[in-house]
Design a protein around this motif. Structure first.
Motif, PDB file in Angstrom:
ATOM      1  N   ASP A   1       3.858   0.666  -4.265  1.00 45.69           N
ATOM      2  CA  ASP A   1       2.850  -0.283  -4.719  1.00 45.69           C
ATOM      3  C   ASP A   1       3.220  -1.654  -4.182  1.00 45.69           C
ATOM      4  OD1 ASP A   1       4.855  -1.322  -6.340  1.00 45.69           O
ATOM      5  OD2 ASP A   1       3.987  -0.606  -8.217  1.00 45.69           O
ATOM      6  N   ALA A   2       2.462  -2.671  -4.559  1.00 39.96           N
ATOM      7  CA  ALA A   2       2.668  -4.012  -4.003  1.00 39.96           C
ATOM      8  C   ALA A   2       3.983  -4.628  -4.444  1.00 39.96           C
ATOM      9  CB  ALA A   2       1.496  -4.921  -4.396  1.00 39.96           C
ATOM     10  N   GLN A   3       4.582  -4.093  -5.511  1.00 39.69           N
ATOM     11  CA  GLN A   3       5.810  -4.686  -6.058  1.00 39.69           C
ATOM     12  C   GLN A   3       7.072  -3.920  -5.655  1.00 39.69           C
ATOM     13  OE1 GLN A   3       4.203  -4.583 -10.215  1.00 39.69           O
ATOM     14  NE2 GLN A   3       4.860  -6.724 -10.240  1.00 39.69           N
ATOM     15  N   GLY A   4       6.930  -2.824  -4.940  1.00 36.26           N
ATOM     16  CA  GLY A   4       8.103  -2.053  -4.555  1.00 36.26           C
ATOM     17  C   GLY A   4       7.756  -0.581  -4.439  1.00 36.26           C
ATOM     18  N   TRP A   5       8.634   0.286  -4.959  1.00 37.33           N
ATOM     19  CA  TRP A   5       8.341   1.713  -4.952  1.00 37.33           C
ATOM     20  C   TRP A   5       8.495   2.287  -6.350  1.00 37.33           C
ATOM     21  CZ3 TRP A   5      11.998   5.797  -5.573  1.00 37.33           C
ATOM     22  CH2 TRP A   5      13.350   5.426  -5.538  1.00 37.33           C
ATOM     23  N   THR A   6       7.797   3.389  -6.606  1.00 37.29           N
ATOM     24  CA  THR A   6       7.730   3.976  -7.930  1.00 37.29           C
ATOM     25  C   THR A   6       8.074   5.453  -7.851  1.00 37.29           C
ATOM     26  OG1 THR A   6       5.388   4.486  -7.640  1.00 37.29           O
ATOM     27  CG2 THR A   6       5.925   2.358  -8.644  1.00 37.29           C
ATOM     28  N   ALA A   7       8.413   6.010  -8.996  1.00 41.73           N
ATOM     29  CA  ALA A   7       8.686   7.446  -9.064  1.00 41.73           C
ATOM     30  C   ALA A   7       8.504   7.914 -10.493  1.00 41.73           C
ATOM     31  CB  ALA A   7      10.094   7.769  -8.572  1.00 41.73           C
TER      32      ALA A   7
END
Length: 877
Positions: A170-176
């Motif tokens: 996403d725009a703020q980094g990565w997710t999981a």
């Protein structure tokens, strides 16, 4: 040499001037995360997006702290997480914030690859502060899992539970997101579970690691330092039942041998079997395997050993690797262990008696009919491990002019291992034991094997002052039984050598039908708290100790004292991200009281701010005596030895990275020397493709290399030679990851070791101070090489009659091993393997150089090929 001395002086003395005050003395308060149940709400969909309503019932947790390189400081990027659960699963949401999302490294790898940006969720559901389950997801969506024991000292990456994860950006980094079945964890009954818990994040481009709950760099381990997970109310034990049948087809091709009915050019085999995992309780599991197949396992590397001892190869078969830590019982040097699983399914130990001209078909390995493994840890601190395995009879086929017969070469054998440990004293202490048994159903032609072998041991460990200090020990005993022939062979084996002519404390008794021995280790030291650590101990192995039926023991009859002093910087300083050094010393005696060896070593390692690294060491061996060098002859003295090594490597984050190392050892009077060059280059042109090349060359000349034993007029002659031994090998690896579930891997290694002998001699005074007083070198008129028979004819007393013959010991051993594996995990836990294995083993002309030997020994030979298709399907019931 000057650079090495400067390096070690800097390692030690900079600590007093700039870092000696470093201590991790601040009070560590364990953080607590309280989760909530989602009740009857819809569970999160595991798609890597964090937009499910279920996540809204808990708040984000953050405030991670840097763990490496600059421990206890704010990390360059923060991380957030949430945890919820239902009656079957634990759900974890992860948000790796990054102000430069374009710089996130998303390298692909196979499962358990652990490359690129990643996050580890660590759960100590036993809450024993020694054991943890690690679930990993990378920014590329690659998942991995590990089982950590001994407070993080031992990591088992063969553990493959069924769980689910997805990653996204996403725009703020990565997710999981993660979905972990409670059935894959181990925990006891309680209204509210309290688990050890931590989350670790690695930022690849910064080579930085941060954690939710602080772990001091000088901690005694990391599992004991984790935070806590609360709020798991009334979760029920989930009994696990997994059944995984497999089928495998195999085609083997090889050069046909004219007239040999067993080598007609190809063999085809269809095989099938079953693996199962059954949760007896939620913390105890039974693993079963029936007729296992390990065709997808990588081949062992090429190796040759001129000292006569068995070469140790690590276990790679999945059934025996998984949860192997619970059966570990190391009691001495690094390899000595009461359980060495590669004994199960070993190569047959018998050889058929066949008439001249007959053809023989002998199986390469023993068939494992089945194996069962019962393991786990209870809530009240009992660790339990039981392994039982049966291997089948194996027969060699003999063809004599078309008449077929069979001869037994390996008996029906039962192997048993039982392991038990109990934690107490608030998890700071444990006491345990182990028992192993090997029972063979022998027949007359295999009476040279031991019929029964039993070993047992008791071990303990106590830690105090926040686990900074420890005392530990173990005691082992062995008892083997068999025919007088079998026990005589045991007494005269290289591990024991009771026939040594100058040994007053042992002798061969040809009438014995059993042998009992003991061994053990006691140690104490400081492992945490500040810059300095130390430990020392005593190890012994009595002459009669025998473990090699189901364990591994290189040499008995030794008493060893050792001491280690270590230093490590707790903070980066100057140009260094990290620095450590160690001084070690040991001495050895045999049970007759002979003082055989003393050794001192100084070594250090440093990582620079650009993440390049260097590793250096110096070793001094002023006294070296060997009870085994002459293979039953008298005790032998080697000249004083000094050695040096130096390795350095580049930044492992780069797409092109390399390391280079040199080892040199030399003895007084040029008794022997050793020189080895190792290097490795890895290139990663894309996130999905990695290529590595690791060549190695060594040269080991020795004026006193053992050749053989013979006899001259009733007097033993221990024959030595001057050897020029050169070895060249190169491992090549290629990994192409199509996606996290589909990969192609290749491994290949050409190997050659050549030994040319000259200046044959026999031993006269084996412990003389001067090298040249230890032997007599034959004059030219005393020895002649017979080219036709390839033997040396020796006329020692110059009476024009051959007194004895010595086989020409020159050799050039060539080997090539390769594996190409396509692996597809088509649904979680179920896999398809397509494997192509190729191999060549041959002997080249010792007069050829190494490259010519590789050419004639590999390229000029027709290889053996194995093509394997294996399919598994895991049923979760």
């Amino acid at each position: 040499m000057k650079l090495l001395l400067q390096f070690f002086v800097m390692t030690i003395f900079l600590s007093f001037n700039t870092i000696i005050s470093q201590e991790s003395t601040s009070l560590i308060i364990k953080r607590v995360y309280t989760t909530k149940s989602i009740g009857n709400s819809e569970p999160p969909i595991i798609d890597g997006k964090l937009n499910d309503a279920a996540w809204d019932i808990v708040e984000w947790q953050t405030d991670f702290i840097e763990n490496s390189p600059d421990e206890n400081t704010p990390p360059s990027q923060q991380t957030k997480f949430k945890i919820v659960y239902d009656e079957n699963y634990l759900y974890v949401a992860l948000h790796a914030l990054d102000t430069h999302p374009d710089s996130i490294v998303k390298r692909l790898s196979r499962r358990d690859g652990f490359v690129g940006d990643r996050i580890n969720v660590v759960i100590d559901s036993y809450y024993d502060k020694r054991t943890a389950f690690i679930f990993t997801v990378t920014a590329a969506g690659v998942k991995g899992e590990e089982l950590a024991t001994d407070n993080g000292d031992n990591i088992d990456d063969s553990w493959n539970p069924i769980w689910y994860t997805k990653a996204g950006m996403d725009a703020q980094g990565w997710t999981a997101e993660m979905k972990i079945p409670f059935s894959q964890l181990r925990f006891g009954k309680a209204k509210e579970q309290v688990w050890g818990f931590n989350i670790s994040r690695s930022i690849f481009r910064e080579n930085e690691r941060s954690v939710w709950n602080r772990i001091p760099v000088d901690a005694p381990g990391w599992i004991s330092e984790m935070g806590e997970l609360h709020g798991l109310i009334n979760i029920k034990a989930q009994k696990q039942l997994e059944i995984q049948p497999f089928t495998a087809t195999q085609l083997e091709t090889y050069p046909a041998e004219a007239g040999n009915p067993f080598r007609d050019g190809s063999d085809f085999k269809l095989n099938g079997g079953l693996d199962a995992k059954i949760g007896i309780t939620n913390d105890l599991t039974l693993d079963l395997t029936i007729n296992p197949d390990f065709g997808q396992v990588e081949a062992d590397p090429g190796a040759i050993n001129l000292d006569g001892f068995e070469i140790f190869f690590r276990e790679q078969r999945p059934f025996f690797v998984e949860n192997n830590n619970i059966f570990d019982y190391n009691f001495g040097r690094s390899r000595d262990n009461l359980f060495f699983s590669r004994r199960i399914g070993r190569s047959p130990q018998g050889y058929p008696s066949a008439p001249s001209g007959a053809y023989i078909n002998k199986p390469q390995n023993t068939t494992i009919l089945g194996a069962a493994k019962f393991s786990g840890k209870t809530k009240n601190g009992w660790s339990i491990g039981v392994l039982e395995s049966i291997t089948d009879k194996e027969f060699a086929e003999i063809d004599t002019n078309g008449d077929r017969t069979k001869e037994l070469v390996e008996p029906l054998t039962n192997y048993f291992v039982g392991r038990l440990q109990k934690d107490f004293n608030e998890k700071n202490s444990f006491i345990g034991g182990i028992f192993t048994a090997t029972n063979r159903k022998l027949e007359d032609n295999l009476n040279h094997l031991r019929k029964e072998a039993y070993t047992g041991g008791i071990d303990f460990k106590h830690q105090w002052k926040d686990r900074k200090y420890f005392i530990e020990g173990n005691i082992v005993a062995s008892h083997v039984k068999g025919s007088s022939e079998a026990i005589t062979n045991t007494q005269m084996s290289l591990t024991h050598l009771f026939q040594r002519v100058d040994a007053g404390h042992v002798d061969v008794d040809p009438n014995r039908t059993s042998l009992s021995g003991t061994g053990g280790r006691f140690a104490a030291g400081k492992v945490a708290g500040g810059n300095w650590t130390y430990n020392g101990g005593l190890i012994w192995r009595s002459p009669e100790l025998e473990l090699n039926d189901i364990g591994f023991l290189r040499q008995a009859d030794e008493i060893r004292q050792y001491f280690n002093l270590g230093y490590r910087a707790l903070k980066p300083f100057g140009v260094f991200r990290s620095m450590s050094g160690r001084f070690s010393q040991f001495t050895t005696y045999d049970f007759e009281g002979n003082y055989n060896r003393i050794q001192y070593q100084l070594r250090g390692r440093a990582e620079f701010n650009n993440t390049w690294w260097i590793n250096m060491g110096l070793t001094h061996k002023p006294r070296i005596y060997s009870n085994t060098m002459l293979r039953g002859g008298p005790r032998w003295r080697f000249s004083e030895e000094n050695s040096i090594f130096s390795f350095f490597g580049t930044d492992n984050r780069k797409k092109l990275r390399a390391f280079f190392g040199i080892i040199y050892s030399g003895a007084k009077q040029n008794n022997f020397s050793f020189f080895r060059i190792e290097t490795g280059i890895t290139y990663q042109p894309t996130d999905a493709l990695q290529i590595s090349f690791n060549p190695e060359f060594s040269r080991n000349p020795n004026k006193t290399q053992y050749v053989t034993e013979t006899d001259f007029n009733g007097t033993p002659r221990y024959i030595l030679g001057t050897i020029d031994n050169k070895t060249l090998s190169a491992s090549i690896r290629l990994n192409y990851i199509i996606n996290p579930d589909l990969s192609i891997q290749y491994y290949g290694q050409p190997f050659i070791s050549r030994g040319n002998y000259s200046s044959l001699k026999y031993v006269t005074n084996p412990i003389a101070d001067d090298l040249y007083n230890r032997f007599y070198q034959y004059e030219d008129n005393q020895i002649l090489l017979n080219v036709n028979s390839n033997t040396y004819l020796v006329d020692e007393n110059l009476d024009s009659t051959t007194d004895y013959e010595i086989r020409n010991p020159d050799f050039s051993f060539v080997q090539f091993r390769s594996n190409l594996v396509v692996r597809w995990e088509y649904i979680p836990g179920s896999e398809i393997f397509l494997v192509w294995s190729q191999g060549v083993t041959s002997f080249a002309d010792p007069s050829d150089d190494l490259f010519r030997g590789l050419e004639t020994g590999i390229l000029d030979q027709k290889p053996e090929n194995i093509f394997l298709l294996k399919m598994t399907y895991r049923f979760v019931l």
